[in-house]
Design a protein around this motif. Structure first.
Motif, PDB file in Angstrom:
ATOM      1  N   VAL B  19       0.849  -1.185   0.000  1.00 14.36           N
ATOM      2  CA  VAL B  19       0.000   0.000   0.000  1.00 14.36           C
ATOM      3  C   VAL B  19       0.888   1.239   0.000  1.00 14.36           C
ATOM      4  N   LEU B  20       0.527   2.206  -0.841  1.00 18.13           N
ATOM      5  CA  LEU B  20       1.199   3.508  -0.844  1.00 18.13           C
ATOM      6  C   LEU B  20       0.131   4.584  -0.950  1.00 18.13           C
ATOM      7  N   LEU B  21       0.020   5.411   0.083  1.00 19.02           N
ATOM      8  CA  LEU B  21      -0.886   6.559   0.059  1.00 19.02           C
ATOM      9  C   LEU B  21      -0.017   7.812   0.133  1.00 19.02           C
ATOM     10  N   ARG B  22      -0.186   8.702  -0.843  1.00 26.40           N
ATOM     11  CA  ARG B  22       0.747   9.809  -1.001  1.00 26.40           C
ATOM     12  C   ARG B  22       0.215  11.104  -0.392  1.00 26.40           C
ATOM     13  N   CYS B  23       1.132  11.836   0.225  1.00 26.04           N
ATOM     14  CA  CYS B  23       0.768  13.094   0.896  1.00 26.04           C
ATOM     15  C   CYS B  23       1.914  14.089   0.723  1.00 26.04           C
ATOM     16  N   ASN B  24       1.602  15.283   0.274  1.00 24.18           N
ATOM     17  CA  ASN B  24       2.533  16.392   0.264  1.00 24.18           C
ATOM     18  C   ASN B  24       1.993  17.513   1.134  1.00 24.18           C
ATOM     19  N   TYR B  25       2.892  18.251   1.740  1.00 29.99           N
ATOM     20  CA  TYR B  25       2.466  19.307   2.633  1.00 29.99           C
ATOM     21  C   TYR B  25       3.223  20.583   2.299  1.00 29.99           C
ATOM     22  N   SER B  26       2.680  21.679   2.754  1.00 35.20           N
ATOM     23  CA  SER B  26       3.434  22.927   2.731  1.00 35.20           C
ATOM     24  C   SER B  26       3.366  23.522   4.124  1.00 35.20           C
ATOM     25  N   SER B  27       4.505  24.030   4.571  1.00 34.84           N
ATOM     26  CA  SER B  27       4.577  24.553   5.920  1.00 34.84           C
ATOM     27  C   SER B  27       5.657  25.609   5.986  1.00 34.84           C
ATOM     28  N   SER B  28       5.427  26.632   6.757  1.00 30.13           N
ATOM     29  CA  SER B  28       6.399  27.721   6.866  1.00 30.13           C
ATOM     30  C   SER B  28       7.445  27.431   7.935  1.00 30.13           C
ATOM     31  N   TYR B  29       7.255  26.384   8.736  1.00 28.53           N
ATOM     32  CA  TYR B  29       8.252  26.019   9.719  1.00 28.53           C
ATOM     33  C   TYR B  29       8.169  24.517   9.953  1.00 28.53           C
ATOM     34  N   SER B  30       8.947  24.000  10.870  1.00 29.78           N
ATOM     35  CA  SER B  30       8.997  22.550  11.070  1.00 29.78           C
ATOM     36  C   SER B  30       7.629  22.018  11.471  1.00 29.78           C
ATOM     37  N   PRO B  31       7.073  21.184  10.638  1.00 30.73           N
ATOM     38  CA  PRO B  31       5.707  20.742  10.921  1.00 30.73           C
ATOM     39  C   PRO B  31       5.680  19.500  11.806  1.00 30.73           C
ATOM     40  N   SER B  32       4.527  19.281  12.399  1.00 33.95           N
ATOM     41  CA  SER B  32       4.175  17.975  12.932  1.00 33.95           C
ATOM     42  C   SER B  32       3.179  17.372  11.957  1.00 33.95           C
ATOM     43  N   LEU B  33       3.364  16.105  11.627  1.00 32.78           N
ATOM     44  CA  LEU B  33       2.544  15.458  10.615  1.00 32.78           C
ATOM     45  C   LEU B  33       1.939  14.184  11.177  1.00 32.78           C
ATOM     46  N   PHE B  34       0.761  13.874  10.718  1.00 36.15           N
ATOM     47  CA  PHE B  34       0.012  12.734  11.235  1.00 36.15           C
ATOM     48  C   PHE B  34      -0.703  12.028  10.084  1.00 36.15           C
ATOM     49  N   LEU B  47      -3.042   6.864  13.384  1.00 43.33           N
ATOM     50  CA  LEU B  47      -2.193   5.766  12.915  1.00 43.33           C
ATOM     51  C   LEU B  47      -0.748   5.970  13.338  1.00 43.33           C
ATOM     52  N   LEU B  48      -0.244   7.182  13.101  1.00 41.06           N
ATOM     53  CA  LEU B  48       1.146   7.485  13.431  1.00 41.06           C
ATOM     54  C   LEU B  48       1.359   8.994  13.398  1.00 41.06           C
ATOM     55  N   LYS B  49       2.500   9.417  13.990  1.00 44.04           N
ATOM     56  CA  LYS B  49       2.787  10.851  14.009  1.00 44.04           C
ATOM     57  C   LYS B  49       4.287  11.091  13.864  1.00 44.04           C
ATOM     58  N   TYR B  50       4.631  12.179  13.217  1.00 41.57           N
ATOM     59  CA  TYR B  50       6.006  12.666  13.111  1.00 41.57           C
ATOM     60  C   TYR B  50       6.071  14.003  13.826  1.00 41.57           C
ATOM     61  N   GLU B  64       3.714   2.507   8.090  1.00 41.38           N
ATOM     62  CA  GLU B  64       4.880   3.355   8.287  1.00 41.38           C
ATOM     63  C   GLU B  64       4.729   4.600   7.424  1.00 41.38           C
ATOM     64  N   ALA B  65       5.447   5.653   7.808  1.00 40.47           N
ATOM     65  CA  ALA B  65       5.498   6.840   6.960  1.00 40.47           C
ATOM     66  C   ALA B  65       6.887   7.436   7.088  1.00 40.47           C
ATOM     67  N   GLU B  66       7.366   8.032   6.007  1.00 43.89           N
ATOM     68  CA  GLU B  66       8.686   8.642   6.002  1.00 43.89           C
ATOM     69  C   GLU B  66       8.567  10.130   5.723  1.00 43.89           C
ATOM     70  N   PHE B  67       9.123  10.918   6.609  1.00 40.61           N
ATOM     71  CA  PHE B  67       9.146  12.364   6.451  1.00 40.61           C
ATOM     72  C   PHE B  67      10.333  12.727   5.562  1.00 40.61           C
TER      73      PHE B  67
END
Lengths: 112, 113
Positions: B19-34, B47-50, B64-67
């Motif tokens: 399984v691969l579910l794709r996500c891109n983000y934009s952030s002006s500083y170090s984000p927390s991602l979930f 499910l998980l958090k960075y 799993e997810a990779e930042f």
């Protein structure tokens, strides 16, 4: 286990009615949230509260108000329901210092 | 302002395949991602958090997810899909101290037997 409960799973109201959605959490969390969920739009924050009697607007507060008189309870109020407020409403809570929000099962509101 | 783009509204895989579910983000500083998951007629579950520790994050149920900061991505993976993984998945970025979550539009995962 954290438990967030919402007063109704399904609700049908008429246009112009005043609607109350209730949310209760049992983990003494300081922060509570109301979101609406619409297909293709994800969840959007309506209001949140970081303490009793304190509230802040989210991204889409128009047409809604909230009340937090007790720490464990957070109410969402639709003063005069409209058909464009037909949606799934989700409540969440979060302990200060933790990133995780815990969600309730949702209330599916239909306004006819 | 922060934003999240989930690149696929629907993903269909066969049971036992990755399984691969794709996500891109934009952030002006170090984000927390979930990543959150929502099974039919259920509330959302984390499910998980960075949160700026290890870039490879392990979650529940084998996900799993990779930042990747250079790619502004936070893709969700699982080596082998199970039927019980069929659900809607939301990629989320946190603004500020965790009170403002910005949700992606969601990806519906279908698992075929």
């Amino acid at each position: 286990d954290v438990k967030v409960t919402q007063s109704s799973r399904y609700l049908v109201k008429r246009t112009g009615e005043k609607v109350f959605l209730e949310c209760v959490q049992d983990m003494d969390h300081e922060n509570m949230f109301w979101y609406r969920q619409d297909p293709g739009l994800g969840l959007r924050l309506i209001y949140f509260s970081y303490d009793v009697k304190m509230k802040e607007k989210g991204d889409i507060p128009e047409g809604y108000s909230v009340s937090r008189e007790k720490k464990e309870r957070f109410s969402l109020i639709l003063e005069s329901a409209s058909t464009n407020q037909t949606s799934m409403y989700l409540c969440a809570s979060r302990r200060t210092g933790s990133y995780e929000q815990y969600f309730g099962p949702g209330t599916r509101l239909t306004v006819t | 302002a922060q934003s999240v783009t989930q690149l696929d509204s629907h993903v269909s895989v066969s049971e036992g395949t990755p399984v691969l579910l794709r996500c891109n983000y934009s952030s002006s500083y170090s984000p927390s991602l979930f990543w959150y998951v929502q099974h039919p007629n259920k509330g959302l579950q984390l499910l998980l958090k960075y949160t700026s520790a290890a870039t490879l994050v392990k979650g529940i149920n084998g996900f799993e997810a990779e930042f990747k900061k250079s790619e502004t991505s936070f893709h969700l993976t699982k080596p082998s899909a199970h039927m019980s993984d069929a659900a809607e998945y939301f990629c989320v970025v946190s603004e500020g101290q965790g009170n403002k979550l910005v949700f992606g539009a969601g990806t519906i995962l279908r698992v075929k037997s």
